[in-house]
Enzyme design. Structure first.
Site, PDB file in Angstrom:
ATOM      1  N   ARG A 131       0.853  -1.176  -0.149  1.00  0.00           N
ATOM      2  CA  ARG A 131       0.151  -0.215  -0.461  1.00  0.00           C
ATOM      3  C   ARG A 131       0.614   1.292  -0.253  1.00  0.00           C
ATOM      4  NH1 ARG A 131      -5.199  -2.494   1.355  1.00  0.00           N
ATOM      5  NH2 ARG A 131      -6.068  -1.407  -0.229  1.00  0.00           N
ATOM      6  N   GLN A 161       0.530   2.432  -6.331  1.00  0.00           N
ATOM      7  CA  GLN A 161      -1.248   2.789  -6.066  1.00  0.00           C
ATOM      8  C   GLN A 161      -1.985   2.428  -7.475  1.00  0.00           C
ATOM      9  OE1 GLN A 161      -0.842   7.126  -4.948  1.00  0.00           O
ATOM     10  NE2 GLN A 161      -2.729   6.439  -3.935  1.00  0.00           N
ATOM     11  N   ASP A 196      -3.323  -1.282  -7.161  1.00  0.00           N
ATOM     12  CA  ASP A 196      -3.491  -1.248  -5.830  1.00  0.00           C
ATOM     13  C   ASP A 196      -5.319  -2.272  -5.997  1.00  0.00           C
ATOM     14  OD1 ASP A 196      -4.874  -1.823  -3.602  1.00  0.00           O
ATOM     15  OD2 ASP A 196      -4.311  -0.145  -3.074  1.00  0.00           O
ATOM     16  N   SER A 205      -7.947  -1.896  -3.553  1.00  0.00           N
ATOM     17  CA  SER A 205      -8.543  -0.151  -3.045  1.00  0.00           C
ATOM     18  C   SER A 205      -9.300   0.024  -4.135  1.00  0.00           C
ATOM     19  CB  SER A 205      -7.594   0.831  -3.178  1.00  0.00           C
ATOM     20  OG  SER A 205      -6.252   0.780  -2.195  1.00  0.00           O
ATOM     21  N   TYR A 217      -2.674  -0.998   8.313  1.00  0.00           N
ATOM     22  CA  TYR A 217      -3.669  -2.102   8.574  1.00  0.00           C
ATOM     23  C   TYR A 217      -3.968  -1.412   9.767  1.00  0.00           C
ATOM     24  CZ  TYR A 217      -3.029  -3.532   3.927  1.00  0.00           C
ATOM     25  OH  TYR A 217      -3.383  -4.001   2.446  1.00  0.00           O
TER      26      TYR A 217
HETATM   27  P1  NAD Z   1      -9.113  -3.043   5.504  1.00  0.00           P
HETATM   28  O1  NAD Z   1     -10.490  -3.148   3.897  1.00  0.00           O
HETATM   29  O2  NAD Z   1      -7.914  -3.463   6.320  1.00  0.00           O
HETATM   30  O3  NAD Z   1      -9.841  -2.530   6.088  1.00  0.00           O
HETATM   31  C1  NAD Z   1     -11.334  -1.670   6.141  1.00  0.00           C
HETATM   32  C2  NAD Z   1     -11.153  -0.843   7.663  1.00  0.00           C
HETATM   33  O4  NAD Z   1     -11.002  -1.199   8.798  1.00  0.00           O
HETATM   34  C3  NAD Z   1      -9.841   0.476   7.612  1.00  0.00           C
HETATM   35  O5  NAD Z   1      -9.705   1.309   7.779  1.00  0.00           O
HETATM   36  C4  NAD Z   1      -9.376  -0.608   9.835  1.00  0.00           C
HETATM   37  O6  NAD Z   1      -8.924   0.478  10.342  1.00  0.00           O
HETATM   38  C5  NAD Z   1     -11.051  -0.191   9.864  1.00  0.00           C
HETATM   39  N1  NAD Z   1     -11.201  -1.101  11.036  1.00  0.00           N
HETATM   40  C6  NAD Z   1     -10.484  -2.173  11.624  1.00  0.00           C
HETATM   41  N2  NAD Z   1     -10.852  -3.069  12.829  1.00  0.00           N
HETATM   42  C7  NAD Z   1     -11.355  -1.812  13.429  1.00  0.00           C
HETATM   43  C8  NAD Z   1     -12.476  -1.900  14.336  1.00  0.00           C
HETATM   44  N3  NAD Z   1     -12.557  -3.053  14.752  1.00  0.00           N
HETATM   45  N4  NAD Z   1     -13.328  -0.282  14.196  1.00  0.00           N
HETATM   46  C9  NAD Z   1     -13.501  -0.053  13.362  1.00  0.00           C
HETATM   47  N5  NAD Z   1     -13.211   0.500  12.078  1.00  0.00           N
HETATM   48  C10 NAD Z   1     -12.105  -1.414  11.874  1.00  0.00           C
HETATM   49  O7  NAD Z   1      -8.530  -1.326   5.195  1.00  0.00           O
HETATM   50  P2  NAD Z   1      -8.077  -0.904   2.875  1.00  0.00           P
HETATM   51  O8  NAD Z   1      -9.347   0.089   3.062  1.00  0.00           O
HETATM   52  O9  NAD Z   1      -7.621  -1.694   2.699  1.00  0.00           O
HETATM   53  O10 NAD Z   1      -7.156   0.481   3.903  1.00  0.00           O
HETATM   54  C11 NAD Z   1      -5.845  -0.700   4.531  1.00  0.00           C
HETATM   55  C12 NAD Z   1      -5.166   0.873   4.892  1.00  0.00           C
HETATM   56  O11 NAD Z   1      -4.163   0.978   4.229  1.00  0.00           O
HETATM   57  C13 NAD Z   1      -5.224   2.199   5.314  1.00  0.00           C
HETATM   58  O12 NAD Z   1      -4.541   2.487   6.187  1.00  0.00           O
HETATM   59  C14 NAD Z   1      -5.178   2.500   4.023  1.00  0.00           C
HETATM   60  O13 NAD Z   1      -5.098   4.475   4.033  1.00  0.00           O
HETATM   61  C15 NAD Z   1      -4.366   2.236   3.466  1.00  0.00           C
HETATM   62  N6  NAD Z   1      -4.226   2.471   1.591  1.00  0.00           N
HETATM   63  C16 NAD Z   1      -3.027   2.870   1.500  1.00  0.00           C
HETATM   64  C17 NAD Z   1      -2.524   3.308   0.615  1.00  0.00           C
HETATM   65  C18 NAD Z   1      -1.398   3.985  -0.286  1.00  0.00           C
HETATM   66  O14 NAD Z   1      -0.794   4.039   0.633  1.00  0.00           O
HETATM   67  N7  NAD Z   1      -1.029   3.302  -1.581  1.00  0.00           N
HETATM   68  C19 NAD Z   1      -4.246   2.253  -0.653  1.00  0.00           C
HETATM   69  C20 NAD Z   1      -4.529   1.964  -0.114  1.00  0.00           C
HETATM   70  C21 NAD Z   1      -4.884   1.560   1.971  1.00  0.00           C
END
Ligand code: NAD
Length: 382
Positions: free
Chosen positions: A122, A127, A130, A133, A228
Protein backbone atom coordinates in the site's frame (compact mmCIF):
# COMPACT_ATOMS: atom_id res chain seq x y z
CA UNK A 1 5.03 -13.57 -24.99
CA UNK A 2 1.46 -14.91 -24.81
CA UNK A 3 -0.74 -13.23 -22.20
CA UNK A 4 -4.06 -15.02 -21.65
CA UNK A 5 -7.26 -13.70 -20.12
CA UNK A 6 -9.21 -16.54 -18.58
CA UNK A 7 -12.98 -16.55 -18.33
CA UNK A 8 -14.08 -16.37 -14.69
CA UNK A 9 -15.91 -19.50 -13.59
CA UNK A 10 -16.91 -18.56 -10.03
CA UNK A 11 -20.72 -18.37 -9.82
CA UNK A 12 -21.80 -14.71 -9.90
CA UNK A 13 -18.39 -13.34 -10.96
CA UNK A 14 -18.99 -10.88 -13.79
CA UNK A 15 -15.64 -9.10 -13.96
CA UNK A 16 -12.88 -9.73 -16.48
CA UNK A 17 -9.14 -9.19 -15.99
CA UNK A 18 -8.52 -6.96 -19.05
CA UNK A 19 -10.94 -4.83 -21.05
CA UNK A 20 -10.51 -4.16 -24.79
CA UNK A 21 -8.94 -0.70 -24.25
CA UNK A 22 -6.13 -2.13 -22.11
CA UNK A 23 -5.70 -5.01 -24.56
CA UNK A 24 -5.16 -2.50 -27.38
CA UNK A 25 -2.47 -0.75 -25.34
CA UNK A 26 -0.64 -3.99 -24.54
CA UNK A 27 -0.84 -5.19 -28.16
CA UNK A 28 0.75 -1.91 -29.25
CA UNK A 29 3.62 -2.70 -26.92
CA UNK A 30 4.22 -5.96 -28.75
CA UNK A 31 2.42 -8.44 -26.47
CA UNK A 32 0.30 -11.24 -27.88
CA UNK A 33 -3.04 -11.30 -26.06
CA UNK A 34 -5.31 -14.34 -25.95
CA UNK A 35 -8.83 -13.97 -24.63
CA UNK A 36 -10.97 -16.96 -23.71
CA UNK A 37 -14.20 -16.84 -25.73
CA UNK A 38 -16.90 -15.08 -23.73
CA UNK A 39 -14.48 -13.88 -21.00
CA UNK A 40 -15.83 -10.31 -21.15
CA UNK A 41 -19.47 -11.15 -21.90
CA UNK A 42 -20.84 -10.69 -18.38
CA UNK A 43 -19.14 -7.28 -18.23
CA UNK A 44 -20.55 -6.33 -21.67
CA UNK A 45 -17.20 -6.60 -23.51
CA UNK A 46 -17.76 -8.72 -26.61
CA UNK A 47 -15.35 -11.12 -28.32
CA UNK A 48 -15.54 -8.78 -31.33
CA UNK A 49 -14.39 -5.82 -29.23
CA UNK A 50 -11.37 -7.80 -28.01
CA UNK A 51 -10.60 -8.90 -31.56
CA UNK A 52 -10.82 -5.32 -32.77
CA UNK A 53 -8.33 -4.43 -30.04
CA UNK A 54 -5.90 -6.98 -31.47
CA UNK A 55 -6.55 -10.01 -29.26
CA UNK A 56 -6.97 -13.60 -30.43
CA UNK A 57 -10.14 -15.33 -29.17
CA UNK A 58 -9.48 -18.85 -27.88
CA UNK A 59 -12.39 -21.28 -27.72
CA UNK A 60 -10.62 -24.10 -25.90
CA UNK A 61 -10.04 -23.44 -22.20
CA UNK A 62 -7.30 -26.02 -21.85
CA UNK A 63 -5.31 -24.57 -24.77
CA UNK A 64 -5.54 -21.11 -23.25
CA UNK A 65 -4.33 -22.18 -19.79
CA UNK A 66 -1.67 -24.62 -20.92
CA UNK A 67 -0.07 -22.61 -23.72
CA UNK A 68 -0.05 -19.14 -22.18
CA UNK A 69 3.11 -17.65 -20.71
CA UNK A 70 1.09 -15.51 -18.31
CA UNK A 71 -2.55 -16.05 -17.31
CA UNK A 72 -4.49 -13.07 -15.96
CA UNK A 73 -7.59 -13.58 -13.79
CA UNK A 74 -9.79 -11.79 -11.30
CA UNK A 75 -10.97 -14.44 -8.83
CA UNK A 76 -8.94 -17.08 -7.02
CA UNK A 77 -8.40 -20.00 -9.43
CA UNK A 78 -10.10 -23.31 -8.70
CA UNK A 79 -7.87 -26.26 -7.93
CA UNK A 80 -8.52 -27.84 -11.35
CA UNK A 81 -7.50 -24.59 -13.04
CA UNK A 82 -4.08 -24.69 -11.33
CA UNK A 83 -3.49 -28.14 -12.90
CA UNK A 84 -4.01 -26.64 -16.36
CA UNK A 85 -1.12 -24.21 -15.99
CA UNK A 86 2.12 -25.12 -17.67
CA UNK A 87 5.19 -25.58 -15.50
CA UNK A 88 7.22 -22.36 -15.59
CA UNK A 89 4.26 -20.20 -16.62
CA UNK A 90 2.95 -17.28 -14.55
CA UNK A 91 -0.38 -16.30 -13.05
CA UNK A 92 -1.48 -12.86 -11.87
CA UNK A 93 -4.76 -12.66 -9.96
CA UNK A 94 -6.44 -12.18 -6.63
CA UNK A 95 -5.36 -15.37 -4.83
CA UNK A 96 -6.65 -14.81 -1.27
CA UNK A 97 -3.34 -16.34 -0.15
CA UNK A 98 -4.08 -16.22 3.59
CA UNK A 99 -7.66 -17.46 3.19
CA UNK A 100 -6.86 -20.14 0.59
CA UNK A 101 -3.22 -21.08 1.14
CA UNK A 102 -3.87 -24.53 -0.31
CA UNK A 103 -4.37 -22.98 -3.76
CA UNK A 104 -1.01 -21.24 -3.40
CA UNK A 105 0.51 -24.62 -2.51
CA UNK A 106 -0.98 -26.14 -5.67
CA UNK A 107 0.54 -23.31 -7.72
CA UNK A 108 3.93 -23.91 -6.11
CA UNK A 109 3.62 -27.63 -6.83
CA UNK A 110 2.97 -26.78 -10.48
CA UNK A 111 6.14 -24.60 -10.44
CA UNK A 112 4.04 -21.64 -11.49
CA UNK A 113 5.24 -18.12 -10.71
CA UNK A 114 2.18 -16.62 -9.08
CA UNK A 115 1.50 -13.00 -8.16
CA UNK A 116 -1.20 -12.18 -5.66
CA UNK A 117 -2.79 -8.76 -6.09
CA UNK A 118 -3.76 -8.73 -2.40
CA UNK A 119 -0.05 -8.48 -1.61
CA UNK A 120 0.66 -5.29 -3.58
CA UNK A 121 2.25 -2.89 -1.07
CA UNK A 122 0.00 0.00 0.00
CA UNK A 123 2.58 2.57 -1.15
CA UNK A 124 2.20 5.55 -3.45
CA UNK A 125 4.60 3.87 -5.93
CA UNK A 126 2.29 0.87 -6.22
CA UNK A 127 -1.00 2.79 -6.11
CA UNK A 128 -1.85 2.24 -9.78
CA UNK A 129 -1.51 -1.55 -9.25
CA UNK A 130 -3.59 -1.63 -6.06
CA UNK A 131 -6.60 -3.72 -7.03
CA UNK A 132 -7.76 -4.13 -3.43
CA UNK A 133 -8.25 -0.36 -3.32
CA UNK A 134 -9.93 0.01 -6.69
CA UNK A 135 -12.40 -2.80 -5.95
CA UNK A 136 -13.02 -1.59 -2.39
CA UNK A 137 -13.98 1.79 -3.83
CA UNK A 138 -16.59 0.12 -6.03
CA UNK A 139 -17.97 -1.79 -3.03
CA UNK A 140 -18.15 1.35 -0.86
CA UNK A 141 -20.12 3.20 -3.54
CA UNK A 142 -22.52 0.34 -4.20
CA UNK A 143 -23.12 -0.26 -0.47
CA UNK A 144 -24.63 3.21 -0.18
CA UNK A 145 -26.89 2.67 -3.18
CA UNK A 146 -28.11 -0.60 -1.67
CA UNK A 147 -28.79 1.17 1.62
CA UNK A 148 -30.59 4.06 -0.10
CA UNK A 149 -32.78 1.63 -2.05
CA UNK A 150 -33.68 -0.36 1.08
CA UNK A 151 -34.32 2.68 3.32
CA UNK A 152 -38.00 3.68 3.50
CA UNK A 153 -36.88 7.33 3.58
CA UNK A 154 -35.14 9.97 1.48
CA UNK A 155 -31.40 10.51 1.89
CA UNK A 156 -31.37 14.29 1.23
CA UNK A 157 -33.09 17.05 3.10
CA UNK A 158 -36.05 18.25 1.07
CA UNK A 159 -38.04 21.41 1.46
CA UNK A 160 -41.30 20.87 -0.38
CA UNK A 161 -44.87 22.14 -0.41
CA UNK A 162 -45.71 18.88 1.35
CA UNK A 163 -43.40 19.74 4.20
CA UNK A 164 -39.76 19.47 5.11
CA UNK A 165 -37.96 16.15 5.05
CA UNK A 166 -34.99 15.70 7.37
CA UNK A 167 -31.84 14.21 5.84
CA UNK A 168 -30.99 10.58 6.58
CA UNK A 169 -28.28 9.88 9.14
CA UNK A 170 -25.61 7.51 7.90
CA UNK A 171 -22.99 5.98 10.17
CA UNK A 172 -19.96 4.44 8.43
CA UNK A 173 -17.87 2.07 10.55
CA UNK A 174 -14.39 1.49 9.16
CA UNK A 175 -13.04 4.38 7.11
CA UNK A 176 -10.52 2.62 4.85
CA UNK A 177 -10.87 2.77 1.09
CA UNK A 178 -14.44 1.36 0.98
CA UNK A 179 -15.57 3.40 3.98
CA UNK A 180 -14.26 6.67 2.54
CA UNK A 181 -16.02 6.01 -0.78
CA UNK A 182 -19.21 5.19 1.15
CA UNK A 183 -18.92 8.48 3.05
CA UNK A 184 -18.41 10.45 -0.17
CA UNK A 185 -21.35 8.71 -1.88
CA UNK A 186 -23.73 9.17 1.07
CA UNK A 187 -22.75 12.85 1.22
CA UNK A 188 -23.43 13.25 -2.51
CA UNK A 189 -26.90 11.85 -1.89
CA UNK A 190 -27.40 14.48 0.79
CA UNK A 191 -27.18 12.39 3.98
CA UNK A 192 -25.66 13.60 7.23
CA UNK A 193 -22.69 11.29 7.77
CA UNK A 194 -20.70 10.17 10.79
CA UNK A 195 -17.79 7.76 10.65
CA UNK A 196 -15.61 5.75 12.97
CA UNK A 197 -12.34 3.93 12.51
CA UNK A 198 -9.98 2.30 14.94
CA UNK A 199 -7.12 4.22 13.28
CA UNK A 200 -7.33 7.81 14.49
CA UNK A 201 -5.22 8.93 11.51
CA UNK A 202 -8.26 8.80 9.23
CA UNK A 203 -10.02 11.58 11.16
CA UNK A 204 -8.85 14.30 8.75
CA UNK A 205 -9.82 12.31 5.66
CA UNK A 206 -13.30 11.71 7.11
CA UNK A 207 -13.72 15.38 7.91
CA UNK A 208 -12.48 16.47 4.50
CA UNK A 209 -15.37 14.50 2.97
CA UNK A 210 -17.85 16.47 5.06
CA UNK A 211 -18.51 13.79 7.69
CA UNK A 212 -18.12 13.90 11.46
CA UNK A 213 -15.47 11.64 12.98
CA UNK A 214 -16.58 9.72 16.06
CA UNK A 215 -13.63 9.65 18.46
CA UNK A 216 -12.91 6.78 20.82
CA UNK A 217 -9.79 7.31 22.89
CA UNK A 218 -8.00 4.01 23.62
CA UNK A 219 -4.87 3.29 25.68
CA UNK A 220 -3.33 1.02 23.06
CA UNK A 221 -1.84 1.26 19.63
CA UNK A 222 -4.38 0.31 16.97
CA UNK A 223 -2.20 0.42 13.87
CA UNK A 224 0.04 -2.40 12.64
CA UNK A 225 2.88 -2.14 10.15
CA UNK A 226 1.71 -1.26 6.64
CA UNK A 227 -0.99 1.08 7.95
CA UNK A 228 -3.54 -1.69 8.54
CA UNK A 229 -5.65 -2.04 11.68
CA UNK A 230 -4.54 -4.38 14.47
CA UNK A 231 -6.73 -6.63 16.59
CA UNK A 232 -7.50 -4.79 19.85
CA UNK A 233 -7.85 -5.98 23.49
CA UNK A 234 -11.16 -6.99 25.08
CA UNK A 235 -11.17 -3.86 27.30
CA UNK A 236 -10.69 -1.60 24.28
CA UNK A 237 -13.43 -3.46 22.42
CA UNK A 238 -15.84 -2.90 25.32
CA UNK A 239 -15.04 0.82 25.58
CA UNK A 240 -15.44 1.22 21.82
CA UNK A 241 -18.75 -0.60 21.85
CA UNK A 242 -20.30 1.66 24.49
CA UNK A 243 -19.60 4.76 22.41
CA UNK A 244 -20.60 3.17 19.13
CA UNK A 245 -23.93 1.96 20.52
CA UNK A 246 -25.15 5.54 20.86
CA UNK A 247 -24.26 6.40 17.28
CA UNK A 248 -25.73 3.19 15.85
CA UNK A 249 -28.97 3.82 17.76
CA UNK A 250 -29.37 7.26 16.16
CA UNK A 251 -28.57 6.20 12.61
CA UNK A 252 -30.97 5.49 9.74
CA UNK A 253 -28.25 3.61 7.88
CA UNK A 254 -25.15 1.86 9.18
CA UNK A 255 -22.48 0.81 6.69
CA UNK A 256 -19.77 -1.41 8.08
CA UNK A 257 -16.46 -1.98 6.30
CA UNK A 258 -14.06 -2.90 9.14
CA UNK A 259 -11.50 -5.56 8.38
CA UNK A 260 -8.25 -6.84 9.80
CA UNK A 261 -6.20 -8.53 7.03
CA UNK A 262 -5.99 -12.31 7.40
CA UNK A 263 -8.40 -12.36 10.38
CA UNK A 264 -12.12 -12.76 10.84
CA UNK A 265 -13.83 -9.34 10.69
CA UNK A 266 -14.41 -7.70 14.10
CA UNK A 267 -18.02 -7.63 15.33
CA UNK A 268 -18.85 -3.94 15.79
CA UNK A 269 -22.66 -4.16 15.80
CA UNK A 270 -23.91 -6.70 18.34
CA UNK A 271 -27.41 -8.22 18.51
CA UNK A 272 -28.23 -5.88 21.42
CA UNK A 273 -27.23 -2.89 19.32
CA UNK A 274 -29.49 -4.06 16.49
CA UNK A 275 -32.34 -4.39 18.99
CA UNK A 276 -31.88 -0.75 19.95
CA UNK A 277 -32.08 0.47 16.34
CA UNK A 278 -35.29 1.99 14.95
CA UNK A 279 -37.53 -0.17 12.75
CA UNK A 280 -37.02 0.68 9.09
CA UNK A 281 -33.30 1.30 9.50
CA UNK A 282 -30.75 -0.50 7.35
CA UNK A 283 -27.32 -2.05 7.89
CA UNK A 284 -25.13 -2.90 4.92
CA UNK A 285 -22.27 -5.11 6.05
CA UNK A 286 -19.37 -5.04 3.60
CA UNK A 287 -17.40 -7.43 5.80
CA UNK A 288 -20.00 -10.20 5.25
CA UNK A 289 -17.47 -12.28 3.34
CA UNK A 290 -15.09 -12.26 6.34
CA UNK A 291 -17.81 -13.23 8.83
CA UNK A 292 -19.44 -9.80 9.12
CA UNK A 293 -19.14 -6.71 11.33
CA UNK A 294 -22.72 -7.23 12.51
CA UNK A 295 -23.61 -10.23 14.64
CA UNK A 296 -26.88 -10.69 12.70
CA UNK A 297 -25.31 -10.70 9.23
CA UNK A 298 -25.89 -13.71 7.03
CA UNK A 299 -23.44 -13.62 4.11
CA UNK A 300 -25.21 -13.22 0.78
CA UNK A 301 -28.62 -12.61 2.38
CA UNK A 302 -30.92 -9.83 3.54
CA UNK A 303 -32.26 -10.53 7.03
CA UNK A 304 -34.79 -8.50 9.01
CA UNK A 305 -34.51 -8.26 12.81
CA UNK A 306 -37.12 -6.17 14.65
CA UNK A 307 -37.72 -4.18 11.47
CA UNK A 308 -34.00 -3.57 10.87
CA UNK A 309 -32.83 -4.82 7.47
CA UNK A 310 -29.32 -6.28 7.52
CA UNK A 311 -27.78 -6.76 4.10
CA UNK A 312 -24.71 -8.97 3.79
CA UNK A 313 -23.67 -8.55 0.15
CA UNK A 314 -21.00 -10.75 -1.41
CA UNK A 315 -18.63 -9.63 -4.15
CA UNK A 316 -20.15 -6.18 -4.70
CA UNK A 317 -17.50 -5.12 -7.26
CA UNK A 318 -18.86 -7.82 -9.55
CA UNK A 319 -22.25 -6.08 -9.53
CA UNK A 320 -20.66 -3.13 -11.37
CA UNK A 321 -18.57 -5.18 -13.80
CA UNK A 322 -17.91 -2.46 -16.40
CA UNK A 323 -16.05 -0.01 -14.19
CA UNK A 324 -14.81 -2.63 -11.74
CA UNK A 325 -13.17 -4.46 -14.70
CA UNK A 326 -11.86 -1.21 -16.17
CA UNK A 327 -10.13 -0.34 -12.90
CA UNK A 328 -8.92 -3.90 -12.32
CA UNK A 329 -7.54 -3.99 -15.88
CA UNK A 330 -5.57 -0.81 -15.19
CA UNK A 331 -4.16 -2.33 -11.97
CA UNK A 332 -3.20 -5.71 -13.41
CA UNK A 333 -1.81 -4.35 -16.68
CA UNK A 334 0.35 -1.85 -14.77
CA UNK A 335 1.79 -4.70 -12.70
CA UNK A 336 2.28 -6.85 -15.83
CA UNK A 337 4.16 -4.06 -17.59
CA UNK A 338 6.22 -3.49 -14.46
CA UNK A 339 7.31 -7.14 -14.51
CA UNK A 340 8.19 -7.27 -18.22
CA UNK A 341 11.62 -6.15 -19.36
CA UNK A 342 12.88 -6.78 -22.92
CA UNK A 343 9.85 -8.89 -23.80
CA UNK A 344 9.98 -11.29 -20.83
CA UNK A 345 9.20 -11.41 -17.13
CA UNK A 346 12.24 -10.34 -15.17
CA UNK A 347 11.94 -10.69 -11.44
CA UNK A 348 14.17 -8.55 -9.30
CA UNK A 349 13.32 -9.62 -5.77
CA UNK A 350 15.19 -6.59 -4.40
CA UNK A 351 12.19 -4.57 -5.63
CA UNK A 352 9.59 -4.41 -2.84
CA UNK A 353 6.59 -4.56 -5.20
CA UNK A 354 7.87 -7.74 -6.88
CA UNK A 355 9.16 -9.23 -3.64
CA UNK A 356 5.89 -8.87 -1.77
CA UNK A 357 3.53 -9.71 -4.64
CA UNK A 358 5.28 -12.82 -5.99
CA UNK A 359 3.93 -15.57 -3.79
CA UNK A 360 5.31 -18.68 -5.53
CA UNK A 361 8.54 -19.10 -7.47
CA UNK A 362 10.62 -22.13 -8.48
CA UNK A 363 8.26 -24.55 -6.75
CA UNK A 364 8.36 -22.70 -3.41
CA UNK A 365 5.95 -20.51 -1.48
CA UNK A 366 7.87 -17.28 -0.89
CA UNK A 367 5.64 -15.70 1.76
CA UNK A 368 6.06 -16.79 5.38
CA UNK A 369 2.52 -15.75 6.40
CA UNK A 370 1.09 -17.98 3.69
CA UNK A 371 3.28 -20.88 4.86
CA UNK A 372 2.07 -20.26 8.42
CA UNK A 373 -1.55 -20.20 7.21
CA UNK A 374 -0.99 -23.60 5.61
CA UNK A 375 0.37 -25.03 8.85
CA UNK A 376 -2.49 -23.59 10.90
CA UNK A 377 -5.02 -25.18 8.61
CA UNK A 378 -3.04 -28.42 8.62
CA UNK A 379 -3.37 -28.48 4.88
CA UNK A 380 -1.21 -31.01 3.07
CA UNK A 381 -1.17 -30.76 -0.67
CA UNK A 382 0.78 -32.62 -3.34
P1 NAD B 1 -9.29 -2.79 5.29
O1 NAD B 1 -10.23 -3.17 4.20
O2 NAD B 1 -8.27 -3.77 5.75
O3 NAD B 1 -10.15 -2.30 6.54
C1 NAD B 1 -11.13 -1.28 6.41
C2 NAD B 1 -11.07 -0.33 7.57
O4 NAD B 1 -11.54 -0.97 8.77
C3 NAD B 1 -9.65 0.17 7.90
O5 NAD B 1 -9.65 1.58 7.81
C4 NAD B 1 -9.43 -0.32 9.32
O6 NAD B 1 -8.67 0.59 10.10
C5 NAD B 1 -10.84 -0.43 9.85
N1 NAD B 1 -10.99 -1.27 11.05
C6 NAD B 1 -10.41 -2.46 11.35
N2 NAD B 1 -10.81 -2.91 12.56
C7 NAD B 1 -11.67 -2.00 13.04
C8 NAD B 1 -12.43 -1.88 14.22
N3 NAD B 1 -12.36 -2.82 15.18
N4 NAD B 1 -13.23 -0.80 14.39
C9 NAD B 1 -13.28 0.15 13.42
N5 NAD B 1 -12.60 0.11 12.28
C10 NAD B 1 -11.80 -0.94 12.08
O7 NAD B 1 -8.51 -1.44 4.93
P2 NAD B 1 -8.16 -0.79 3.53
O8 NAD B 1 -9.30 0.03 3.09
O9 NAD B 1 -7.67 -1.84 2.62
O10 NAD B 1 -6.98 0.19 3.95
C11 NAD B 1 -6.01 -0.17 4.92
C12 NAD B 1 -4.92 0.87 5.04
O11 NAD B 1 -4.15 0.96 3.87
C13 NAD B 1 -5.40 2.27 5.30
O12 NAD B 1 -4.43 2.89 6.13
C14 NAD B 1 -5.36 2.94 3.98
O13 NAD B 1 -5.29 4.34 4.06
C15 NAD B 1 -4.08 2.33 3.48
N6 NAD B 1 -3.99 2.38 2.04
C16 NAD B 1 -2.90 2.99 1.50
C17 NAD B 1 -2.80 3.04 0.13
C18 NAD B 1 -1.60 3.68 -0.51
O14 NAD B 1 -0.85 4.32 0.16
N7 NAD B 1 -1.40 3.47 -1.79
C19 NAD B 1 -3.77 2.49 -0.68
C20 NAD B 1 -4.87 1.89 -0.07
C21 NAD B 1 -4.97 1.83 1.29
Amino acid sequence: MKIAIAKEIEVGERRVALIPDTVARLVKQGLEIWVEAGAGEAAFFTNEAYEAAGAKIIGDTNTLWSEADVVLKVGVPKEHETYQLREGSSLISFLNPLGKPEIVQHLANRKVTAFSLELIPRSSRAQSMDALSSQAGVAGYKAVLIAAAALPKFFPMLTTAAGTIKPAKVFVMGAGVAGLQAIATARRLGAVVEAFDIRPAVKEEVQSLGAKFVEVKLDEDTVATGGYAKEISEASKQRTQEILTEHVKNADVVITTAQVPGKKAPVLVTEEMVQQMKPGTVIVDLAAEQGGNCACTEPGKDVVRNGVTIVGPLNLPSSMPVHASQMYAKNISTLLQYLIKDGELQLNFEDDIIDSTCVTYGGEIRNQRVKDALTVEGVKVG
